[in-house]
Design a protein around this motif. Structure first.
Motif, PDB file in Angstrom:
ATOM      1  N   ALA A  71       5.322  19.039  57.726  1.00  0.00           N
ATOM      2  CA  ALA A  71       3.967  18.472  57.751  1.00  0.00           C
ATOM      3  C   ALA A  71       3.092  19.342  58.656  1.00  0.00           C
ATOM      4  O   ALA A  71       2.571  18.897  59.672  1.00  0.00           O
ATOM      5  CB  ALA A  71       3.982  17.028  58.236  1.00  0.00           C
ATOM      6  N   PRO A  72       2.930  20.620  58.273  1.00  0.00           N
ATOM      7  CA  PRO A  72       2.112  21.507  59.092  1.00  0.00           C
ATOM      8  C   PRO A  72       0.632  21.200  58.907  1.00  0.00           C
ATOM      9  O   PRO A  72       0.238  20.460  58.009  1.00  0.00           O
ATOM     10  CB  PRO A  72       2.446  22.895  58.536  1.00  0.00           C
ATOM     11  N   GLY A  73      -0.173  21.743  59.765  1.00  0.00           N
ATOM     12  CA  GLY A  73      -1.618  21.597  59.617  1.00  0.00           C
ATOM     13  C   GLY A  73      -2.178  20.447  60.424  1.00  0.00           C
ATOM     14  O   GLY A  73      -1.453  19.673  61.037  1.00  0.00           O
ATOM     15  N   THR A  74      -3.488  20.355  60.373  1.00  0.00           N
ATOM     16  CA  THR A  74      -4.203  19.315  61.113  1.00  0.00           C
ATOM     17  C   THR A  74      -4.183  18.003  60.326  1.00  0.00           C
ATOM     18  O   THR A  74      -3.837  17.973  59.139  1.00  0.00           O
ATOM     19  CB  THR A  74      -5.675  19.727  61.334  1.00  0.00           C
ATOM     20  N   ASP A  75      -4.610  16.949  60.971  1.00  0.00           N
ATOM     21  CA  ASP A  75      -4.703  15.656  60.303  1.00  0.00           C
ATOM     22  C   ASP A  75      -5.660  15.731  59.111  1.00  0.00           C
ATOM     23  O   ASP A  75      -5.383  15.157  58.052  1.00  0.00           O
ATOM     24  CB  ASP A  75      -5.147  14.573  61.291  1.00  0.00           C
ATOM     25  N   ASP A  76      -6.760  16.448  59.275  1.00  0.00           N
ATOM     26  CA  ASP A  76      -7.717  16.588  58.169  1.00  0.00           C
ATOM     27  C   ASP A  76      -7.140  17.420  57.027  1.00  0.00           C
ATOM     28  O   ASP A  76      -7.349  17.100  55.852  1.00  0.00           O
ATOM     29  CB  ASP A  76      -9.033  17.201  58.663  1.00  0.00           C
ATOM     30  N   THR A  77      -6.415  18.488  57.349  1.00  0.00           N
ATOM     31  CA  THR A  77      -5.786  19.319  56.319  1.00  0.00           C
ATOM     32  C   THR A  77      -4.801  18.490  55.498  1.00  0.00           C
ATOM     33  O   THR A  77      -4.782  18.566  54.266  1.00  0.00           O
ATOM     34  CB  THR A  77      -5.047  20.514  56.972  1.00  0.00           C
ATOM     35  N   ILE A  78      -3.993  17.696  56.181  1.00  0.00           N
ATOM     36  CA  ILE A  78      -3.015  16.843  55.501  1.00  0.00           C
ATOM     37  C   ILE A  78      -3.735  15.826  54.618  1.00  0.00           C
ATOM     38  O   ILE A  78      -3.378  15.629  53.450  1.00  0.00           O
ATOM     39  CB  ILE A  78      -2.099  16.149  56.536  1.00  0.00           C
ATOM     40  N   HIS A  79      -4.766  15.188  55.159  1.00  0.00           N
ATOM     41  CA  HIS A  79      -5.527  14.197  54.400  1.00  0.00           C
ATOM     42  C   HIS A  79      -6.135  14.821  53.136  1.00  0.00           C
ATOM     43  O   HIS A  79      -6.026  14.259  52.038  1.00  0.00           O
ATOM     44  CB  HIS A  79      -6.618  13.599  55.290  1.00  0.00           C
ATOM     45  N   ASN A  80      -6.755  15.978  53.297  1.00  0.00           N
ATOM     46  CA  ASN A  80      -7.386  16.638  52.151  1.00  0.00           C
ATOM     47  C   ASN A  80      -6.353  17.039  51.099  1.00  0.00           C
ATOM     48  O   ASN A  80      -6.603  16.910  49.897  1.00  0.00           O
ATOM     49  CB  ASN A  80      -8.198  17.845  52.619  1.00  0.00           C
ATOM     50  N   PHE A  81      -5.196  17.511  51.535  1.00  0.00           N
ATOM     51  CA  PHE A  81      -4.110  17.861  50.608  1.00  0.00           C
ATOM     52  C   PHE A  81      -3.702  16.645  49.772  1.00  0.00           C
ATOM     53  O   PHE A  81      -3.554  16.724  48.550  1.00  0.00           O
ATOM     54  CB  PHE A  81      -2.899  18.391  51.391  1.00  0.00           C
ATOM     55  N   CYS A  82      -3.530  15.510  50.425  1.00  0.00           N
ATOM     56  CA  CYS A  82      -3.087  14.292  49.740  1.00  0.00           C
ATOM     57  C   CYS A  82      -4.142  13.774  48.772  1.00  0.00           C
ATOM     58  O   CYS A  82      -3.813  13.330  47.661  1.00  0.00           O
ATOM     59  CB  CYS A  82      -2.724  13.211  50.755  1.00  0.00           C
ATOM     60  N   LYS A  83      -5.394  13.834  49.170  1.00  0.00           N
ATOM     61  CA  LYS A  83      -6.487  13.396  48.289  1.00  0.00           C
ATOM     62  C   LYS A  83      -6.603  14.317  47.072  1.00  0.00           C
ATOM     63  O   LYS A  83      -6.715  13.849  45.944  1.00  0.00           O
ATOM     64  CB  LYS A  83      -7.823  13.391  49.047  1.00  0.00           C
ATOM     65  N   LEU A  84      -6.562  15.622  47.317  1.00  0.00           N
ATOM     66  CA  LEU A  84      -6.749  16.605  46.250  1.00  0.00           C
ATOM     67  C   LEU A  84      -5.570  16.625  45.273  1.00  0.00           C
ATOM     68  O   LEU A  84      -5.757  16.622  44.061  1.00  0.00           O
ATOM     69  CB  LEU A  84      -6.941  18.000  46.869  1.00  0.00           C
ATOM     70  N   ASN A  85      -4.348  16.621  45.801  1.00  0.00           N
ATOM     71  CA  ASN A  85      -3.164  16.789  44.957  1.00  0.00           C
ATOM     72  C   ASN A  85      -2.608  15.491  44.382  1.00  0.00           C
ATOM     73  O   ASN A  85      -1.970  15.511  43.324  1.00  0.00           O
ATOM     74  CB  ASN A  85      -2.070  17.526  45.729  1.00  0.00           C
ATOM     75  N   TYR A  86      -2.815  14.378  45.089  1.00  0.00           N
ATOM     76  CA  TYR A  86      -2.216  13.117  44.646  1.00  0.00           C
ATOM     77  C   TYR A  86      -3.226  11.974  44.524  1.00  0.00           C
ATOM     78  O   TYR A  86      -2.848  10.870  44.146  1.00  0.00           O
ATOM     79  CB  TYR A  86      -1.065  12.715  45.588  1.00  0.00           C
ATOM     80  N   GLY A  87      -4.478  12.219  44.852  1.00  0.00           N
ATOM     81  CA  GLY A  87      -5.510  11.203  44.718  1.00  0.00           C
ATOM     82  C   GLY A  87      -5.277   9.957  45.560  1.00  0.00           C
ATOM     83  O   GLY A  87      -5.709   8.869  45.199  1.00  0.00           O
TER      84      GLY A  87
END
Length: 184
Positions: A71-87
């Motif tokens: 789970a690398p990256g910042t909290d915002d990076t993780i959040h954006n990844f989850c929204k973009l890739n999994y909605g």
């Protein structure tokens, strides 16, 4: 008696969130990672969320980088990844530790309530995890620590831990228990 409502956690922006906000809801608390073999479970979790949210169900997502630095990256990076890739639409909190001295107090409590639940050995990753963890600690199954990403704790409407599910658990089994708790 202590419940999860006695805990305050940090949202992904660092603001305090009291878990009392979730009183009378059925919760699934999950430690997650964006670079894990189980990461596609975000899709299954979002489907659960969509299916049950309007009936008083919430998923609380706690990213954790303790297992293979997945789970690398910042909290915002993780959040954006989850929204973009999994909605994903369910709440995501600040990245935490779930094991060790620096473990989030909520997770210390969860592990006290429900210990390791065992792997579903029919899952293709279960044997790999069992072999790896057994080499590190032959007695790992006897300890309550979180073993890997996507361990889930199901919480009833009274803030009590009903069940713990390891990442190899079939989502349908979890869905059936959620349905049962929502109908109580």
């Amino acid at each position: 008696m202590k419940t999860i409502y006695d805990f305050t956690v940090k949202d992904r922006k660092g603001n305090d969130v009291t878990l009392k906000e979730y009183t009378n809801e059925v919760l699934l608390i999950v430690n997650t990672a964006t670079k894990c073999g189980f990461t596609p479970q975000y899709e299954e979790l979002e489907k659960l969320y969509e299916r049950f949210h309007s009936r008083g169900f919430e998923i609380l997502d706690f990213p954790c980088n303790q297992f293979g630095q997945q789970a690398p990256g910042t909290d915002d990076t993780i959040h954006n990844f989850c929204k973009l890739n999994y909605g994903t639409e369910f709440p995501r909190f600040k990245k935490i530790k779930v094991n060790g001295d620096e473990a989030e107090p909520l997770y210390k409590y969860l592990k006290e309530q429900k210990s390791f639940a065992g792997w579903d050995m029919s899952h293709p990753i279960a044997k790999i995890l069992d072999d790896m963890l057994s080499k590190e600690d032959p007695e790992y199954k006897e300890k309550p620590d979180i073993k890997w990403n996507f361990t889930k704790f199901l919480i009833n409407k009274f803030g009590l831990v009903e069940a713990r599910y390891e990442p190899t658990e079939k989502i349908d089994n979890i869905a059936n228990k959620i349905e049962e708790l929502l109908n109580k």
